[in-house]
Scaffold this motif. Structure first.
Motif, PDB file in Angstrom:
ATOM      1  N   SER A 178      -0.462   0.131   8.976  1.00  0.00           N
ATOM      2  CA  SER A 178      -0.994   1.372   9.536  1.00  0.00           C
ATOM      3  C   SER A 178      -2.151   1.096  10.482  1.00  0.00           C
ATOM      4  N   ARG A 206       3.169  -8.835   3.099  1.00  0.00           N
ATOM      5  CA  ARG A 206       2.922  -8.271   1.769  1.00  0.00           C
ATOM      6  C   ARG A 206       3.867  -8.855   0.716  1.00  0.00           C
ATOM      7  N   HIS A 207       5.116  -9.105   1.089  1.00  0.00           N
ATOM      8  CA  HIS A 207       6.068  -9.604   0.097  1.00  0.00           C
ATOM      9  C   HIS A 207       5.802 -11.053  -0.293  1.00  0.00           C
ATOM     10  N   ASP A 261       2.288  -1.247  -0.188  1.00  0.00           N
ATOM     11  CA  ASP A 261       3.610  -1.731   0.179  1.00  0.00           C
ATOM     12  C   ASP A 261       4.515  -0.544   0.498  1.00  0.00           C
ATOM     13  N   ASP A 262       5.804  -0.819   0.707  1.00  0.00           N
ATOM     14  CA  ASP A 262       6.721   0.246   1.112  1.00  0.00           C
ATOM     15  C   ASP A 262       6.888   1.317   0.040  1.00  0.00           C
ATOM     16  N   SER A 263       6.572   0.958  -1.206  1.00  0.00           N
ATOM     17  CA  SER A 263       6.685   1.925  -2.300  1.00  0.00           C
ATOM     18  C   SER A 263       5.381   2.649  -2.584  1.00  0.00           C
TER      19      SER A 263
END
Length: 317
Positions: free
Chosen positions: A2, A44-45, A84-86
């Motif tokens: 972001s 991030r992963h 993260d995406d979640s």
């Protein structure tokens, strides 16, 4: 990532500059100083992989110890909670570097190449950076056009110490079987064989870089990394003068030594490489005189000390 995110309460994340296998690089605004910086943020992963995080932290330690006009300056490092995406928070490390407003040598090559004089001028800057890093006991291990930035005023900046190691480090070869550290097109024969990389390995890669800067193509090409690695180990490089009519046998001789298969047959220091290249540059007659003067100067041009901004994808690892 972001654009409203602020890392460490200080660095506002701006546009994406480049994406690599382990990290993204964003332009960032230092809210304390008001200066633009480069933010290298681990994916991030990967942030929960201890080996990847350890390598990322090692890169920060290496960069922090290297202060030189021809090396992008390390400014800061830290961690922050990133969603993260979640929507779950992930603790992600980041590195803050000098932001170089300019182009990588890869960009310049894609735009149409360089004159021999400019190629040599930039190579001298790369060798100045390597002379410093090698004296500090650091082997870069990934010298390539994408990892050399040229600032708007002509300053040369070596970036991305993501796979750098101390000289003689037994881990300074490959991560695991058939997974090369470094880029195969610029890989030294000993790295291709899985042996320990040293300063002369960087100088071989710098020889590959110089060949491409002068001719527009690397010395070895192939359909896959293994075929290219085989050539580095077993095949002699072509003569650069066969690909550019303005090059001379003296330049060919410098490249032949830089690209020697055996380390002991190469230049033994970046200074020796630089001196030989300056001497060979005097044999060039069809290139920009101003660029040649810069390359033959016994010091890195003063412009190298004034770069203020690392951009594009150069810092991605």
């Amino acid at each position: 990532m972001s654009p409203s995110l602020v890392l460490g309460g200080r660095y506002r994340v701006a546009e994406l500059l480049g994406r690599g296998g382990t990290a993204d690089v964003h332009r960032g605004l230092d809210l304390r100083s008001g200066h633009w910086v480069a933010l290298k943020i681990l994916h991030r992963h990967l942030a929960q992989d201890p080996l990847v995080v350890a390598r990322f932290r090692r890169e920060a330690r290496v960069a922090a110890g290297l202060g030189h006009p021809s090396i992008a300056a390390f400014l800061d490092t830290g961690y922050d909670e990133v969603p993260d995406d979640s929507g779950n928070a992930v603790r992600v490390p980041f590195i803050v570097m000098e932001h170089v407003a300019g182009w990588s040598l890869r960009d310049l090559l894609r735009m149409g190449g360089l004159s021999p004089g400019k190629a040599i001028q930039y190579q001298v800057g790369v060798l100045a950076a390597l002379e410093f890093t090698h004296r500090a006991g650091v082997v870069h291990r990934d010298i390539k056009p994408a990892n050399v930035m040229i600032a708007a005023e002509g300053a040369v900046k070596l970036v991305d110490f993501g796979i750098a190691r101390g000289s003689g480090d037994p881990a300074a070869t490959m991560t695991h079987a058939r997974a090369f550290l470094g880029t195969p097109v610029y890989l030294s024969p000993e790295q291709a064989r899985g042996e320990i990389a040293d300063a002369r390995s960087d100088l071989y890669s710098a020889g590959c870089l110089l060949f491409e800067l002068l001719t527009g193509r690397p010395p070895f090409l192939g359909d896959d990394p293994v075929s290219i690695a085989y050539q580095h180990v077993h095949e002699e490089p072509p003569r650069a003068s066969a690909h550019h009519r303005d090059l001379t046998p003296a330049v060919d001789a410098v490249l032949a030594r830089a690209l020697a298969k055996a380390r002991e047959d190469r230049f033994q220091s970046a200074r020796a490489f630089t001196d030989a290249l300056r001497s060979a540059a005097r044999s060039l007659v069809h290139h920009d005189a101003g660029a040649r003067a810069g390359a033959l100067d016994h010091h890195v041009p003063m412009a190298l000390a004034t770069g203020t901004h690392v951009g594009r994808a150069a810092l991605c690892g």
